[in-house]
Structures are given as C-alpha cells and as structure tokens.
Scaffold this motif. Structure first.
Motif, PDB file in Angstrom:
ATOM      1  N   TYR A 166      53.987   3.967  69.479  1.00 17.13           N
ATOM      2  CA  TYR A 166      53.323   3.822  68.171  1.00 17.13           C
ATOM      3  C   TYR A 166      52.885   5.199  67.685  1.00 17.13           C
ATOM      4  O   TYR A 166      52.211   5.944  68.413  1.00 17.13           O
ATOM      5  N   LEU A 211      49.778  -4.192  65.720  1.00 19.42           N
ATOM      6  CA  LEU A 211      48.979  -3.535  66.752  1.00 19.42           C
ATOM      7  C   LEU A 211      48.246  -4.552  67.621  1.00 19.42           C
ATOM      8  O   LEU A 211      48.180  -4.411  68.846  1.00 19.42           O
ATOM      9  N   THR A 212      47.709  -5.584  66.979  1.00 20.31           N
ATOM     10  CA  THR A 212      47.014  -6.630  67.734  1.00 20.31           C
ATOM     11  C   THR A 212      47.986  -7.367  68.646  1.00 20.31           C
ATOM     12  O   THR A 212      47.691  -7.630  69.816  1.00 20.31           O
ATOM     13  N   PRO A 221      47.276  -5.254  56.519  1.00 22.27           N
ATOM     14  CA  PRO A 221      47.322  -6.414  57.429  1.00 22.27           C
ATOM     15  C   PRO A 221      48.544  -6.439  58.336  1.00 22.27           C
ATOM     16  O   PRO A 221      48.436  -6.816  59.512  1.00 22.27           O
ATOM     17  N   GLU A 222      49.733  -6.043  57.813  1.00 19.56           N
ATOM     18  CA  GLU A 222      50.930  -6.115  58.644  1.00 19.56           C
ATOM     19  C   GLU A 222      50.834  -5.158  59.827  1.00 19.56           C
ATOM     20  O   GLU A 222      51.091  -5.541  60.981  1.00 19.56           O
ATOM     21  N   ALA A 223      50.482  -3.900  59.562  1.00 22.82           N
ATOM     22  CA  ALA A 223      50.367  -2.929  60.651  1.00 22.82           C
ATOM     23  C   ALA A 223      49.297  -3.360  61.654  1.00 22.82           C
ATOM     24  O   ALA A 223      49.481  -3.260  62.876  1.00 22.82           O
ATOM     25  N   GLU A 224      48.176  -3.866  61.153  1.00 21.60           N
ATOM     26  CA  GLU A 224      47.093  -4.297  62.038  1.00 21.60           C
ATOM     27  C   GLU A 224      47.519  -5.472  62.901  1.00 21.60           C
ATOM     28  O   GLU A 224      47.174  -5.551  64.089  1.00 21.60           O
ATOM     29  N   SER A 225      48.297  -6.396  62.315  1.00 20.37           N
ATOM     30  CA  SER A 225      48.740  -7.560  63.087  1.00 20.37           C
ATOM     31  C   SER A 225      49.730  -7.150  64.174  1.00 20.37           C
ATOM     32  O   SER A 225      49.719  -7.700  65.275  1.00 20.37           O
ATOM     33  N   GLU A 245      50.950   7.106  64.444  1.00 18.33           N
ATOM     34  CA  GLU A 245      50.072   6.859  63.298  1.00 18.33           C
ATOM     35  C   GLU A 245      50.261   7.949  62.256  1.00 18.33           C
ATOM     36  O   GLU A 245      50.176   9.143  62.565  1.00 18.33           O
ATOM     37  N   ALA A 286      52.364   3.129  59.631  1.00 20.46           N
ATOM     38  CA  ALA A 286      52.426   3.047  61.089  1.00 20.46           C
ATOM     39  C   ALA A 286      53.882   2.866  61.483  1.00 20.46           C
ATOM     40  O   ALA A 286      54.591   2.057  60.889  1.00 20.46           O
ATOM     41  N   HIS A 288      42.797  -2.717  70.436  1.00 23.32           N
ATOM     42  CA  HIS A 288      42.653  -4.167  70.584  1.00 23.32           C
ATOM     43  C   HIS A 288      43.571  -4.652  71.703  1.00 23.32           C
ATOM     44  O   HIS A 288      44.709  -5.047  71.485  1.00 23.32           O
ATOM     45  N   TRP A 294      49.995   0.886  55.903  1.00 27.82           N
ATOM     46  CA  TRP A 294      48.697   0.522  56.465  1.00 27.82           C
ATOM     47  C   TRP A 294      48.174  -0.715  55.756  1.00 27.82           C
ATOM     48  O   TRP A 294      48.237  -0.829  54.544  1.00 27.82           O
TER      49      TRP A 294
END
Length: 209
Positions: free
Chosen positions: A178, A101-102, A95-99, A180, A185, A123, A93
């Motif tokens: 995906y 997902l985005t 920045p990498e996972a968030e990027s 969680e 992730a 997103h 969890w």
C-alpha cells in the motif's frame, strides 16, 4: 500450451467478494440458503465471497439471479470480476480507499508499516501482528497493542528512506503493498513490488538489531 491460472484470492477479488456478501446479507440470505437455491455446494458460494479468482462466471450469474440483482449493478460487478486479477488498484481518498484498508487490516496475518513522520492508526484485527517503523521524533501511538520500532536520528540513512509504505502479509493469495499519495491510495500485488517491500522491512529489522 498456456497453463490455467491458479485459483487464489486477490485484492480485487476480495473487494468484489465483500460487495457480494453485503448484497446477500442485505437480502437476509445465508450462504447455505443461496447454495440451496442454486442447487450447488456451499463452497462454491463461499468461493465467490472469499474473492477467489479467476471468478467462475456461471456461478456469479447464478448468484445474481438468486439475489435478484438489478441489471445495472450486475454489469458493474461483472466488470469488476473481469479485472479481479489485475495487480494494481488505485482509489481516490474517501470511503472506497478506507474500506479497502479496513478489509486488508482485518484479513492480513501480519502488517508492516514504514511511516517516518508519524505512527498511523492501522485498522488491524490483531494489533500484536502489526509493526510500525518510524523515526524517534514521531508522535507516540495511541493505538494499544501494536509494536513501534523507532529509528534513531544518529543511525543516519536507513533502508526505505524516502519511500514510506505498508505491506499486508495475506494468509492466502499475494501480499499487498500500500502506497499513500496526497489524493489517492495505491494497492499493488505485483511480485517484484512485493519482494522489494519485503526486503525493506527485512533490512530494517537487521538495521535496528
């Protein structure tokens, strides 16, 4: 005789392509300018940035040369290119996972979410193409445009119970499941997993009809 893999975008390829695009844009070059420097058609540069795999290594090395990418970063990106057709990607969890997902949300043509306890923020480029299945007791969504389908307590056990997941339907290349976890992730393109997730959402649709 072993057949050649069909060229197509993959999740790992798209992640790599996004990094290449960021590097190019940071140098101020356009796709056209890079293609001109390499004396190749723009489509071959675009192919790298779109995440099409297998990655053609001669073009990748030429791309590095055009942007003057330093060797340590080249080695990292080459390693990612080699793994671009791996069917699993796990990220801690952050920045990498968030990027990722985005990236998926902005690229997918449709997103289906099974999240029993809450309506998550998704997103997505077009909220009208996102459907969230959740329980009737979940908090209302503050994200306009998405479709929320609530599962009544009175209906009892439902398809996918105990297995929340998200399915990103991709316009090109395999769809992505995906999952969680508490600390990570997981993103999966393995065909059986994708078919199983698609089946859950199809059965949910019938269950709530």
């Amino acid at each position: 005789m072993k057949s050649e893999p069909v060229p197509m975008p993959t999740l790992r390829g798209r992640v790599l392509g996004g990094k290449l695009r960021d590097l190019r844009e940071a140098t101020g070059f356009t796709v056209e300018a890079v293609a001109k420097r390499l004396d190749i058609v723009e489509a071959r540069v675009q192919r790298l940035e779109d995440g099409v795999t297998p990655v053609w290594m001669p073009d990748l090395h030429a791309y590095f040369h055009a942007l003057r990418i330093e060797r340590r970063l080249r080695d990292v990106l080459i390693g990612e290119a080699v793994r671009a057709r791996d069917l699993y990607l796990e990220c801690d969890w952050g920045p990498e996972a968030e990027s990722v997902l985005t990236l998926l949300g902005q690229t997918a043509e449709r997103v289906d979410v099974l999240s029993p306890h809450a309506v998550p923020t998704v997103h997505v480029k077009d909220p009208s193409r996102c459907t969230v299945f959740t329980s009737e007791g979940a908090m209302p969504s503050d994200q306009p445009g998405i479709t929320v389908r609530r599962i009544p307590f009175a209906k009892g056990a439902y398809p996918g119970i105990g297995h929340p997941c998200t399915l990103f339907h991709m316009p090109k290349g395999p769809s992505v499941v995906y999952l969680e976890h508490v600390h990570a992730a997981t993103f999966i393109e393995e065909p059986d997993e994708v078919r199983a997730a698609r089946s859950v959402f199809e059965r949910l649709d019938v269950f709530l009809a």
